[in-house]
Design a protein around this motif. Structure first.
Motif, PDB file in Angstrom:
ATOM      1  N   GLU A 135      -8.977  -2.418  -5.489  1.00  0.00           N
ATOM      2  CA  GLU A 135      -9.165  -1.016  -5.298  1.00  0.00           C
ATOM      3  C   GLU A 135     -10.239  -1.038  -4.020  1.00  0.00           C
ATOM      4  N   VAL A 172       0.734  -1.071   0.002  1.00  0.00           N
ATOM      5  CA  VAL A 172      -0.002   0.110   0.109  1.00  0.00           C
ATOM      6  C   VAL A 172       0.886   1.327  -0.085  1.00  0.00           C
ATOM      7  N   ASP A 173       0.739   2.273  -0.945  1.00  0.00           N
ATOM      8  CA  ASP A 173       1.468   3.448  -1.012  1.00  0.00           C
ATOM      9  C   ASP A 173       2.871   3.285  -0.716  1.00  0.00           C
ATOM     10  N   ASP A 224      -9.666   3.744   0.559  1.00  0.00           N
ATOM     11  CA  ASP A 224      -9.521   4.709  -0.566  1.00  0.00           C
ATOM     12  C   ASP A 224      -7.912   4.343  -1.023  1.00  0.00           C
ATOM     13  N   SER A 225      -7.420   3.127  -1.102  1.00  0.00           N
ATOM     14  CA  SER A 225      -6.174   2.608  -1.633  1.00  0.00           C
ATOM     15  C   SER A 225      -6.317   1.567  -2.734  1.00  0.00           C
ATOM     16  N   GLU A 226      -5.465   1.680  -3.672  1.00  0.00           N
ATOM     17  CA  GLU A 226      -5.156   0.648  -4.534  1.00  0.00           C
ATOM     18  C   GLU A 226      -4.161  -0.417  -3.978  1.00  0.00           C
TER      19      GLU A 226
END
Length: 138
Positions: free
Chosen positions: A135, A82-83, A115-117
């Motif tokens: 997603e 994640v990120d 709110d993350s891919e």
């Protein structure tokens, strides 16, 4: 005349010695090849697990991993990216046809899914078994 007789006698001894050396070499090579088959030296190579894995959002804090077919997964590892950060879940146990839901709090460090891919990578014995991206909404 004496030199001719000596040369013939010397040459006769060379051929049997070379023959014996070749026979011993062939015997040693055959013994090594047969020994490796009998002892099963080539059977220690393990094949990586193969499975069809699916990923879906359960809610904004959990993912469901579906085992759609292939080898059973025991003590597999799930990495969530994640990120740019990687988070690890180490106790995935799935048989074909089963699914398991993993909450974000069950990873070694808690990722934020909403709110993350998120890219998920399932590994077993250091081999990648399946990957997928989910997603997440809020």
């Amino acid at each position: 005349m004496m030199d001719t007789i000596r040369n013939k006698l010397d040459d006769r001894g060379v051929s049997p010695v070379i023959g014996v050396i070749l026979m011993v070499a062939i015997t040693v090579i055959l013994a090594a090849v047969i020994g490796s088959f009998v002892l099963g030296m080539g059977e220690n190579v393990s094949e990586p697990a193969q499975a069809s894995i699916g990923f879906e959002e359960k809610n904004s804090t959990a993912v469901t991993i579906n085992h759609n077919g292939g080898d059973s997964l025991e003590n597999a590892t799930v990495n969530a990216r994640v990120d740019g950060d990687s988070h690890t879940f180490s106790e995935l146990n799935l048989d074909p046809g089963q699914s398991q839901t993993i909450n974000a709090s069950e990873f070694d460090t808690t990722p934020t899914f909403s709110d993350s891919e998120v890219e998920f990578i399932v590994t077993k014995d250091s081999q990648t078994v399946g990957t997928g991206t989910v997603e997440f909404s809020s």
